[in-house]
Design a protein around this motif. Structure first.
Motif, PDB file in Angstrom:
ATOM      1  N   ASN A 193     -14.017  35.043   2.208  1.00 32.43           N
ATOM      2  CA  ASN A 193     -15.324  34.807   1.590  1.00 32.43           C
ATOM      3  C   ASN A 193     -16.127  33.722   2.297  1.00 32.43           C
ATOM      4  N   LYS A 198     -10.164  42.120   7.682  1.00 28.20           N
ATOM      5  CA  LYS A 198     -11.490  41.663   7.268  1.00 28.20           C
ATOM      6  C   LYS A 198     -12.536  42.500   8.003  1.00 28.20           C
ATOM      7  N   ASN A 235     -15.698  30.604   2.357  1.00 32.32           N
ATOM      8  CA  ASN A 235     -15.899  29.409   1.523  1.00 32.32           C
ATOM      9  C   ASN A 235     -14.843  28.330   1.740  1.00 32.32           C
ATOM     10  N   PRO A 278     -16.547  32.191  -5.240  1.00 33.39           N
ATOM     11  CA  PRO A 278     -16.539  31.517  -3.935  1.00 33.39           C
ATOM     12  C   PRO A 278     -17.929  30.996  -3.576  1.00 33.39           C
ATOM     13  N   PRO A 305     -19.566  30.108  -0.316  1.00 33.53           N
ATOM     14  CA  PRO A 305     -19.655  29.956   1.140  1.00 33.53           C
ATOM     15  C   PRO A 305     -20.821  29.075   1.558  1.00 33.53           C
ATOM     16  N   SER A 328     -15.802  26.486  -4.485  1.00 32.28           N
ATOM     17  CA  SER A 328     -16.301  27.538  -5.374  1.00 32.28           C
ATOM     18  C   SER A 328     -17.307  26.921  -6.336  1.00 32.28           C
TER      19      SER A 328
END
Ligand code: PMP
Length: 429
Positions: A391, A150, A393, A366, A368, A359
């Protein structure tokens, strides 16, 4: 001093790179509850990021540490060894899955265990390449960061990564990546980028922690094991977040029909005292030359004393069963919430490693901002939550496995309130 003043001092004294998730400064904590400097109480569903399987200040852990402090608190194991280090290694050799001869080395942080897994894999195979998964988290040191899948915030701005690290996608229905996609990507990597005969190890989390609590399918592990065996690659399981009863087994690997070559552990191992471990096949672990492994604080006697007590508590208080029971209760409650909250895309769990993903119901994208809003809303109500996911989320739950029923129930009720009040989108389902 109150939280507002402390927050001002924090911002003036500490860099924003060390980000904090809340503006609550802790005053004291006990089991699954925290009280802040302003006297506000929080139910802790974050557990210091998976560190507190045995809760804050478990009396047996604190007692073990106090006793150790009365004898000695540091010598450096490599200078003057002590029995408790050896005992913990013996216990981890016996506890970790795999009926083969093992060796364990102790370190201080999860990232350090990962770094040393790579060192051992390289020393044992004479190869250098490492393969990890997108969305993975393996730490903030140079190699840990390189293995992490990431970019933001872990790699952004930190220059070129240590070389010979490759990534393949982690399978997850929510990410629309199948197990076949992952294996095909790996085979493609072997064709286009790296000769498998140069690969020292494949490292994987069985439940991606920071990545979003995606559970690796059993068959993926069987296939990875086969590929590793075919090419002489080591299979390294990162149990830093999943270990020590969290997933309803002592180690997540016990849910899988494969054996690992090396396994990293940290977090709940010592219940909040800094300690990590690398356990693996004796033949591999013995490959590094004397002095090549270790560290000044590695296997601190204070942390080791805590770890020995933690292992006793997990057994005596049946925390593996407790993880399954608490996890199931939470999943049931989240599943019923999902019926009325359209933004809940998925509830998933392995034991007590539970997560809920959000989501936008209209677009499927997504969300978040919903996860963040619920986290903030819960905090105001007195419940500490963590988010995660590539993401951002996903809300993940890492409560102490020792959380009493009444406190757990109170936390669940606050969670439901927070999701109902702040988890709605403006769009109808
Ligand atoms: N591996 C995994 C799977 C982790 O979850 C973490 C920490 N979140 C690490 C490694 C790094 O551990 P530490 O922060 O103790 O260095």
């Amino acid at each position: 001093m109150n939280a507002t003043d402390l927050e001002r001092r924090r911002q003036a004294a500490c860099p924003p790179g060390v980000a904090v998730q809340t503006d609550r400064f802790v005053q004291h904590a006990q089991n699954a509850e925290i009280w802040d400097v302003d006297g506000r109480r929080l139910i802790d569903f974050a557990g210091g990021i998976a560190v507190l399987a045995t809760g804050h200040r478990h009396p047996r852990v604190i007692e073990a540490v106090k006793q150790q402090l009365d004898h000695f608190h540091h010598t450096c194991f490599q200078v003057t060894p002590y029995e408790s280090y050896v005992t913990l290694c013996e216990r981890l050799n016996a506890l970790t899955p795999g009926a083969f001869e093992k060796r364990t080395a102790l370190f201080t942080t999860g990232a350090e265990a990962v770094e040393n897994a790579v060192k051992v894999a390289r020393a044992a195979t004479g190869r250098s390449a490492m393969i990890a998964f997108s969305g993975a988290f393996h730490g903030r040191t140079m190699m840990g960061m390189a293995l992490t899948g990431k970019v933001n915030p872990y790699k952004a701005g930190f220059g070129s990564m240590p070389g010979d690290v490759w990534h393949v996608p982690f399978p997850a229905e929510a990410l629309r990546v199948t197990e076949d996609d992952s294996i095909k990507a790996l085979e493609q990597l072997f064709k286009t980028d790296v000769d498998p005969r140069r690969v020292a190890g494949i490292i994987i989390e069985l439940v991606q922690g920071e990545g979003g609590f995606y559970v690796a399918p059993q068959d993926l592990l069987t296939r990875l094991r086969r590929i590793c065996d075919e090419h002489g690659i080591l299979l390294i399981i990162d149990e830093v977040q999943t270990g020590f009863a969290r997933t309803g087994q002592m180690f997540a690997l016990e849910h899988y029909p494969v054996e690992a070559d090396l396994m990293t552990m940290a977090k709940s191992l010592a219940g909040g005292f800094p300690l990590s471990a690398l356990t693996g096949r004796a033949t591999l672990m013995n490959a590094a030359s004397p002095g090549g492994l270790g560290g000044t604080y590695a296997g601190s006697p204070v942390a080791v004393a805590a770890a020995l007590a933690v292992l006793d508590v997990i057994k005596d208080e049946r925390l593996i069963e407790r993880a399954n029971a608490l996890g199931q209760t939470m999943v049931d409650r989240l599943n019923s919430l999902q019926e009325s909250i359209a933004s809940i895309r998925e509830v998933r769990a392995l034991g007590a490693m539970v997560a809920v993903e959000f989501s936008d119901p209209a677009t499927g994208l997504p969300a978040p901002e919903i996860a963040k809003r619920i986290q903030q809303c819960a905090l105001e109500k007195g419940l500490l939550l963590l988010t995660c996911g590539v993401n951002g989320n996903v809300i993940r739950f890492l409560f102490p496995l020792t959380t009493p029923d009444a406190v757990f129930e109170e936390g669940l009720a606050l969670l439901e309130e927070a999701v109902r009040e702040c988890g709605q989108t403006d769009r109808p389902r």
